[in-house]
Design an enzyme around this catalytic site. Structure first.
Site, PDB file in Angstrom:
ATOM      1  N   GLN A 186       0.850  -1.183   0.000  1.00 14.96           N
ATOM      2  CA  GLN A 186       0.000   0.000   0.000  1.00 14.96           C
ATOM      3  C   GLN A 186       0.891   1.240   0.000  1.00 14.96           C
ATOM      4  O   GLN A 186       1.693   1.423   0.919  1.00 14.96           O
ATOM      5  CB  GLN A 186      -0.907   0.002   1.234  1.00 14.96           C
ATOM      6  CG  GLN A 186      -1.844  -1.175   1.334  1.00 14.96           C
ATOM      7  CD  GLN A 186      -3.031  -1.071   0.383  1.00 14.96           C
ATOM      8  OE1 GLN A 186      -3.212  -0.080  -0.312  1.00 14.96           O
ATOM      9  NE2 GLN A 186      -3.849  -2.114   0.352  1.00 14.96           N
ATOM     10  N   TYR A 217      -7.145 -13.125  -2.369  1.00 14.08           N
ATOM     11  CA  TYR A 217      -6.194 -12.065  -2.777  1.00 14.08           C
ATOM     12  C   TYR A 217      -5.530 -11.440  -1.544  1.00 14.08           C
ATOM     13  O   TYR A 217      -5.491 -10.222  -1.387  1.00 14.08           O
ATOM     14  CB  TYR A 217      -6.899 -10.961  -3.573  1.00 14.08           C
ATOM     15  CG  TYR A 217      -7.944 -11.404  -4.568  1.00 14.08           C
ATOM     16  CD1 TYR A 217      -7.582 -11.774  -5.865  1.00 14.08           C
ATOM     17  CD2 TYR A 217      -9.292 -11.427  -4.222  1.00 14.08           C
ATOM     18  CE1 TYR A 217      -8.555 -12.157  -6.788  1.00 14.08           C
ATOM     19  CE2 TYR A 217     -10.266 -11.814  -5.138  1.00 14.08           C
ATOM     20  CZ  TYR A 217      -9.888 -12.184  -6.423  1.00 14.08           C
ATOM     21  OH  TYR A 217     -10.855 -12.554  -7.332  1.00 14.08           O
ATOM     22  N   HIS A 222      -1.698  -8.496   4.802  1.00 12.70           N
ATOM     23  CA  HIS A 222      -1.982  -7.166   5.344  1.00 12.70           C
ATOM     24  C   HIS A 222      -3.275  -7.154   6.166  1.00 12.70           C
ATOM     25  O   HIS A 222      -3.279  -6.765   7.339  1.00 12.70           O
ATOM     26  CB  HIS A 222      -2.073  -6.180   4.163  1.00 12.70           C
ATOM     27  CG  HIS A 222      -2.418  -4.788   4.521  1.00 12.70           C
ATOM     28  ND1 HIS A 222      -1.487  -3.895   5.015  1.00 12.70           N
ATOM     29  CD2 HIS A 222      -3.587  -4.096   4.447  1.00 12.70           C
ATOM     30  CE1 HIS A 222      -2.054  -2.728   5.222  1.00 12.70           C
ATOM     31  NE2 HIS A 222      -3.333  -2.823   4.885  1.00 12.70           N
ATOM     32  N   GLU A 238      -3.696 -16.659  -1.890  1.00 12.88           N
ATOM     33  CA  GLU A 238      -2.978 -15.703  -2.731  1.00 12.88           C
ATOM     34  C   GLU A 238      -2.279 -16.484  -3.839  1.00 12.88           C
ATOM     35  O   GLU A 238      -1.772 -17.586  -3.606  1.00 12.88           O
ATOM     36  CB  GLU A 238      -1.950 -14.937  -1.881  1.00 12.88           C
ATOM     37  CG  GLU A 238      -0.942 -14.107  -2.639  1.00 12.88           C
ATOM     38  CD  GLU A 238      -1.574 -13.045  -3.531  1.00 12.88           C
ATOM     39  OE1 GLU A 238      -1.163 -12.952  -4.698  1.00 12.88           O
ATOM     40  OE2 GLU A 238      -2.474 -12.321  -3.050  1.00 12.88           O
ATOM     41  N   ASP A 297     -10.238  -8.601  -1.962  1.00 13.81           N
ATOM     42  CA  ASP A 297      -9.499  -7.385  -2.333  1.00 13.81           C
ATOM     43  C   ASP A 297      -8.900  -7.634  -3.715  1.00 13.81           C
ATOM     44  O   ASP A 297      -7.691  -7.820  -3.862  1.00 13.81           O
ATOM     45  CB  ASP A 297      -8.414  -7.107  -1.294  1.00 13.81           C
ATOM     46  CG  ASP A 297      -7.678  -5.802  -1.547  1.00 13.81           C
ATOM     47  OD1 ASP A 297      -8.057  -5.070  -2.490  1.00 13.81           O
ATOM     48  OD2 ASP A 297      -6.709  -5.517  -0.820  1.00 13.81           O
ATOM     49  N   CYS A 322     -10.181  -1.292  -5.716  1.00 15.99           N
ATOM     50  CA  CYS A 322      -9.317  -0.238  -6.256  1.00 15.99           C
ATOM     51  C   CYS A 322      -9.851   0.292  -7.581  1.00 15.99           C
ATOM     52  O   CYS A 322      -9.169   1.058  -8.271  1.00 15.99           O
ATOM     53  CB  CYS A 322      -7.884  -0.744  -6.421  1.00 15.99           C
ATOM     54  SG  CYS A 322      -7.707  -2.147  -7.549  1.00 15.99           S
ATOM     55  N   GLU A 356     -10.072   4.249  -4.001  1.00 13.22           N
ATOM     56  CA  GLU A 356     -10.038   3.015  -3.213  1.00 13.22           C
ATOM     57  C   GLU A 356     -11.262   3.046  -2.292  1.00 13.22           C
ATOM     58  O   GLU A 356     -11.543   4.082  -1.668  1.00 13.22           O
ATOM     59  CB  GLU A 356      -8.758   2.957  -2.388  1.00 13.22           C
ATOM     60  CG  GLU A 356      -8.439   1.601  -1.821  1.00 13.22           C
ATOM     61  CD  GLU A 356      -7.450   0.818  -2.672  1.00 13.22           C
ATOM     62  OE1 GLU A 356      -7.161  -0.326  -2.307  1.00 13.22           O
ATOM     63  OE2 GLU A 356      -6.986   1.358  -3.694  1.00 13.22           O
TER      64      GLU A 356
END
Length: 366
Positions: A186, A217, A222, A238, A297, A322, A356
């Site tokens: 980020q 994802y 995070h 992921e 995400d 996003c 975002e």
């Protein structure tokens, strides 16, 4: 805008983003929280081309309206102050050593709120490993740089490591995250803290009775790590091998024991939950999980058909986006089965068109 900031215009630009998002997703109207960025020095990452003239080197960026002509960048008030302050002395020091300046094509910066600085020097030519390392070490001795990497085609030289450790705080807690050079992180770390706080607030509200979380994802963990204490167990997936390895590092670093990270694409997770077998799940009993929430995400393309269908089977959906256009497309389908309960606009990228956002959906009563 090429690194410039316009604080006097910031409030209006943020209001325009809010209007655009609500135009795309009207169901957010009475639920939207807006998280404003600091108007300057908000980026922890920055990348610059290096332009060579017979007299000197300079940082360059390119205006999309005139892409063949470099614009000299003397300073970058979008970048973290530690990056902005380092730019000039670093380039001056590089210009004094031919081994460092010859063939230099790009300089990338990765800084943290916790004080680390990683610099990557990218070249058009193969580097002499020993000579370059010695010269790069001299930079670390005179400048506030913790780690330096040299890159050229099929070559990567490390003086020590290719990552920094960021400390992010939210909801009266703190977590440590490995952030690897040339991998996604980020860029606006202070806004990332707002995103973690918002996601924790939603999770606390919907999971007070307990349950498990499925995250797709997950990147370097995070959100998985910051949400772990609010769920009984978390299964995070992921596709990037580098990100999975980093997520596992971060789990250990933070002492989190109720999160399992596996390398799988979102589509494969959908198939696995429908009964298809995968060797990577040989040690994981999916049937033992009590999933009540899914966290997604996705990249700018949004959710694929299979993942949208999978998401619609969960009581709660936490969606970080996003791309407001693909978010609107996905919600037009998900809102057939779910209601929007909370929403947020996170101004991760001030002075740009990028938006975002976050949405919490709850299954409609039957």
């Amino acid at each position: 805008m090429l690194c410039q900031v316009f604080p006097q215009q910031y409030d209006q630009q943020l209001a325009d983003k809010q209007q655009r998002l609500l135009g795309l997703v009207p169901s957010m109207a009475d639920k939207l929280q807006v998280f404003a960025s600091v108007p300057a020095h908000f980026r922890q990452r920055a990348e610059f081309r290096i332009w060579h003239t017979p007299e000197r080197l300079f940082y360059a960026m390119f205006d999309p309206a005139n892409p063949k002509h470099p614009v000299e960048i003397v300073s970058c008030p979008m970048a973290a102050e530690s990056i902005d302050n380092l730019m000039t002395p670093l380039l001056e020091a590089i210009g004094q050593q031919e081994i460092l300046s010859n063939g230099l094509f790009e300089i990338d910066f990765l800084a943290t709120l916790s004080g680390e600085m990683l610099v990557t020097l990218i070249y058009r030519k193969k580097l002499d490993d020993q000579a370059w390392s010695s010269a790069a070490q001299s930079l670390r001795e005179v400048l506030p740089i913790d780690h330096i990497i040299g890159r050229s085609r099929k070559q990567k030289i490390l003086l020590d490591q290719d990552f920094v450790i960021e400390r992010l705080e939210a909801d009266h807690q703190a977590w440590w995250f490995q952030q690897i050079e040339n991998s996604f992180t980020q860029p606006n770390a202070k806004m990332a803290q707002n995103m973690l706080a918002w996601a924790r607030e939603q999770s606390r509200d919907i999971n007070s009775a307990g349950g498990d979380l499925l995250e797709l994802y997950c990147g370097n963990g995070h959100f998985s790590i910051a949400l772990a204490d609010l769920y009984d167990r978390v299964l995070a997936t992921e596709i990037s091998k580098t990100s999975v390895k980093s997520a596992q590092f971060n789990l250990t670093k933070n002492g989190v024991e109720n999160v399992e990270v596996i390398k799988m694409a979102a589509e494969e997770v959908s198939q696995a939950l429908q009964g298809q077998t995968f060797n990577r799940l040989a040690d994981i009993d999916l049937s033992s999980y009590q999933f009540n929430t899914i966290f997604v995400d996705p990249p700018r393309a949004g959710l694929d058909d299979l993942t949208r269908q999978l998401s619609s089977d969960f009581d709660h959906i936490l969606y970080i986006s996003c791309n407001p256009e693909t978010l609107a497309r996905d919600l037009s389908i998900l809102e057939q089965t779910h209601d929007v309960m909370a929403a947020a606009l996170f101004d991760q990228f001030p002075y740009s068109h990028h938006i975002e956002s976050g949405v919490l959906l709850k299954r409609k009563p039957t």
